[in-house]
Design a protein around this motif. Sequence first.
Motif, mmCIF file in Angstrom:
data_model
loop_
_atom_site.group_PDB
_atom_site.id
_atom_site.type_symbol
_atom_site.label_atom_id
_atom_site.label_comp_id
_atom_site.label_asym_id
_atom_site.label_seq_id
_atom_site.Cartn_x
_atom_site.Cartn_y
_atom_site.Cartn_z
ATOM 1 N N ILE A 60 0.830 -0.822 -0.291
ATOM 2 C CA ILE A 60 -0.109 0.089 0.110
ATOM 3 C C ILE A 60 1.255 1.066 0.409
ATOM 4 O O ILE A 60 1.496 1.322 0.939
ATOM 5 N N ASN A 61 1.014 2.183 -0.361
ATOM 6 C CA ASN A 61 1.290 3.121 -1.181
ATOM 7 C C ASN A 61 0.567 4.440 -0.912
ATOM 8 O O ASN A 61 -0.868 4.598 -1.840
ATOM 9 N N VAL A 121 -2.425 5.205 -2.830
ATOM 10 C CA VAL A 121 -3.707 6.022 -2.998
ATOM 11 C C VAL A 121 -3.135 7.459 -2.732
ATOM 12 O O VAL A 121 -2.236 7.310 -1.936
ATOM 13 N N THR A 122 -3.935 8.621 -2.797
ATOM 14 C CA THR A 122 -3.067 9.545 -2.765
ATOM 15 C C THR A 122 -4.469 10.696 -2.411
ATOM 16 O O THR A 122 -5.450 10.387 -3.235
ATOM 17 N N LEU A 147 -7.563 6.030 -6.339
ATOM 18 C CA LEU A 147 -7.168 4.760 -5.955
ATOM 19 C C LEU A 147 -7.104 4.223 -7.086
ATOM 20 O O LEU A 147 -7.909 4.523 -7.837
ATOM 21 N N ALA A 148 -5.794 3.421 -7.508
ATOM 22 C CA ALA A 148 -5.396 3.308 -8.407
ATOM 23 C C ALA A 148 -4.974 1.435 -7.658
ATOM 24 O O ALA A 148 -3.759 1.653 -6.670
ATOM 25 N N PRO A 161 -7.901 3.419 -12.501
ATOM 26 C CA PRO A 161 -8.064 4.930 -11.443
ATOM 27 C C PRO A 161 -9.141 5.501 -11.503
ATOM 28 O O PRO A 161 -9.663 5.692 -11.974
ATOM 29 N N ARG A 162 -9.578 5.439 -10.125
ATOM 30 C CA ARG A 162 -11.044 6.516 -9.623
ATOM 31 C C ARG A 162 -10.802 7.354 -8.260
ATOM 32 O O ARG A 162 -9.794 7.120 -7.573
#
Length: 223
Positions: A60-61, A121-122, A147-148, A161-162
């Motif tokens: 998980i990033n 995750v950004t 989220l990708a 990605p969404r």
Amino acid sequence: MRLAKLICAMTVAIALAGCASFDTPSRNTAFDQSLPAGPAFGVTQPVFSEALPSFRVDEINVVVPPSLIVSEENVYYPRGDIVWRGDPYGDRHMQVQAIFDEALTRGTADMQGEVPVILDVTVERFHGLTEKTRYTVGGVHSIRFTLAVRDAETGLLLEEPRSVKADLKGFGGQRAINAERQGQTQKVRITDHLSRVIQDELRQPEGFENPQLGLVQFLNSTF
């Protein structure tokens, strides 16, 4: 001037509330495969499956961009991308990242599916409640992130990605005080909430369904 703008916005929101609609994009919506996924993923024409596979999360990033603006204003509706009072005063970007790290790790711990994946995750928005709001009227914890999902072996995207909206009702007044006494702090509630959100995003065909929380939520999504 700022108060006048807020009053004006609330007036418009109330007028439109009866006819406003909120788009909830499906995870299975057709994706334009002519658009590049970006060099970071090493593929220019991704092909995504309609079926939802069974995932095993290997990595998980979480990124909280430094460009996100932090507000420490103790007002009802502060301006900024990050509003957080659930930790002592400090590096809010790092605090938000720690919350996401813990929540997503906990939420995916029991996922032992057939497809090993990496989650990127950004964080786009993280609004907790200010002291003024929490101990009076309450509000909405407004949270949004992208989220990708990538294949852990190839690094290629498995899904489009969404952007995920993950709002949560924020307690106010006596209810907030009672929750604090029971250990249900803002941090505890948001961490538990995000754990459930990531489970829905990875297990449910339509992902997490953002709740309808009224006017404050509408303003959060508009301004």
